[in-house]
Scaffold this motif. Structure first.
Motif, short mmCIF file in Angstrom:
data_model
loop_
_atom_site.label_atom_id
_atom_site.label_comp_id
_atom_site.label_asym_id
_atom_site.label_seq_id
_atom_site.Cartn_x
_atom_site.Cartn_y
_atom_site.Cartn_z
N ASN A 45 1.22 -1.30 -0.37
CA ASN A 45 0.15 0.08 0.00
C ASN A 45 0.89 0.62 0.19
N ASP A 47 2.90 4.79 0.20
CA ASP A 47 1.94 6.10 0.09
C ASP A 47 3.08 7.01 -0.64
N VAL A 79 -1.78 1.75 -8.02
CA VAL A 79 -1.46 3.12 -7.08
C VAL A 79 -2.58 4.27 -7.12
N ALA A 80 -2.57 4.25 -6.29
CA ALA A 80 -3.67 5.23 -5.71
C ALA A 80 -3.83 6.40 -6.42
N GLU A 81 -4.87 6.79 -6.84
CA GLU A 81 -5.02 7.93 -7.75
C GLU A 81 -4.79 9.05 -7.85
N THR A 183 4.68 14.41 0.84
CA THR A 183 3.74 13.90 1.63
C THR A 183 4.15 13.55 3.07
N ARG A 222 -10.74 15.03 -4.28
CA ARG A 222 -10.80 13.80 -3.71
C ARG A 222 -12.25 13.21 -4.37
N ALA A 266 -9.66 1.65 -1.09
CA ALA A 266 -9.20 1.64 0.14
C ALA A 266 -8.32 3.53 0.23
N TYR A 267 -7.97 3.09 -0.62
CA TYR A 267 -6.27 4.62 -0.76
C TYR A 267 -7.05 5.73 -0.15
N GLU A 270 -7.16 7.18 3.44
CA GLU A 270 -5.47 7.44 3.80
C GLU A 270 -5.49 8.60 4.49
N LYS A 289 -8.51 1.40 9.79
CA LYS A 289 -9.18 1.27 8.30
C LYS A 289 -9.29 -0.64 8.44
N SER A 299 -3.24 3.71 11.62
CA SER A 299 -2.24 4.95 11.19
C SER A 299 -2.59 6.09 12.65
#
Length: 354
Positions: A45, A47, A79-81, A183, A222, A266-267, A270, A289, A299
């Motif tokens: 996952n 980041d 990968v996350a958007e 990030t 988002r 799911a991302y 985060e 999560k 987290s």
């Protein structure tokens, strides 16, 4: 970059890489032919720091003439958007397709071998293994360690390596490392944001990357479904002012049903920790999560009174003093109960040490 002086400075007391560590890592790369198989791995996952550091390094190696490069991570290959426009994504392969016996493995942003899951066997079969990380909880797996607990992000370590390899900093490499740096510093808001961090950001910006576009894509976009999802999850947040010896704990959880109800991947969860950690009455914040029936990715954040990495390590995870995580088992009440207990132990241990 202009020689090793452009890397973020270290002092001998920092317990980061010393001259021998850097020399060993550089030698491991320079010993390879252009046709050597180089496998780059980051944690499950990924980041922005894990993915950006890995891809930035991969692009740097391609600049040096390496023709066989693979980048990968355990779990689903997508990968996350927010990171879907990063340069170097063409180098990504599913974990199942990654070379089983590469000539060199470079591992990014993973504090322990468990963070790379089924890819761990590649470390045993590789000709050489270099670990690049900035987590104080790093277990020093692998063989050559470029681990700097005082670095604000793993990308800081990557820039140091590319610098020593005389890789010219171009716009694509810079974008990857800038995303990684922003990030992990919370857009330059966190405690590890030193003058040297801003100097590194300046080097990235000098290549012509567009910080406003990157920030909008990574931090400020988002789907509406995620906004509604946040409303549900924040609506069940719990504040425990007396927890952690009065320092306060705030927590919430998001289930697989929440994701399905709002049709979200799911991302999107985060960034939820940032909305929870702003609670004035709590030093420690947690977001659970759900990833399986009785499994939670946790987290944790601290505003400074407590070291959440000690809690995470005790519960099988890792991280930094102010930001850490682990995998919890059971229901939300059980996971939070374990966190409460470890917070108390961490405070007691701090008092015992005076």
């Amino acid at each position: 970059m202009t020689g090793s002086g452009s890397a973020l400075a270290q002092s001998p007391a920092d317990a980061g890489p010393d001259a021998a560590d850097w020399a060993a890592a550089v030698a491991a790369v320079r010993a390879l032919s252009p046709d050597a198989r180089v496998l780059l791995i980051c944690h499950v996952n990924p980041d922005g720091d894990a993915l950006g550091s890995m891809l930035g390094c991969a692009l740097g190696l391609r600049t040096l003439g390496f023709r066989q490069l693979q980048a990968t991570f355990p779990g689903p290959p997508g990968v996350a958007e927010p990171f879907a426009a990063l340069p170097g994504l063409d180098l990504l392969v599913p974990a199942a397709d990654a070379w089983t016996d590469p000539d060199l493995v470079l591992c990014f942003d993973a504090a322990s071998v468990s963070r790379i899951g089924d890819l761990a066997d590649r470390l045993d079969r590789a000709g050489e293994v270099v670990v690049l990380d900035h987590h104080a909880s790093n277990t020093r797996f692998g063989r050559i360690h470029l681990v700097d607990p005082l670095a604000a992000a793993t990308s800081v370590v990557v820039e140091g390596l590319l610098d020593r390899l005389d890789v010219p900093l171009d716009r694509e490499i810079a974008e990857c490392l800038y995303v990684a740096l922003t990030t992990d510093t919370g857009s330059f808001r966190f405690a590890m944001t030193t003058p040297a961090v801003h100097e590194m950001a300046a080097r990235m910006l000098a290549t012509g990357i567009r910080p406003e576009e990157i920030s909008r894509r990574v931090f400020d976009t988002r789907p509406f479904g995620a906004v509604r999802l946040y409303g549900d999850v924040l609506g069940r947040a719990v504040l425990e002012p007396a927890a952690a010896a009065g320092h306060g704990l705030v927590w919430t959880y998001a289930t697989l049903d929440d994701l399905a109800r709002h049709q979200q991947p799911a991302y999107v969860l985060e960034a939820l920790i940032d909305s929870v950690r702003c609670t004035a009455e709590a030093d420690v914040s947690c977001v659970l999560k759900q990833v399986a029936a009785a499994e939670w990715a946790v987290s944790m954040r601290s505003k400074g009174a407590l070291d959440v990495s000690r809690v995470a390590v005790a519960l099988g995870g890792g991280g930094h003093r102010l930001a850490a995580g682990f995998t919890g088992r059971g229901g939300p009440a059980e996971v939070i109960g374990a966190i409460r207990a470890e917070l108390e132990r961490a405070l007691t241990g701090s008092e015992d040490r005076g």
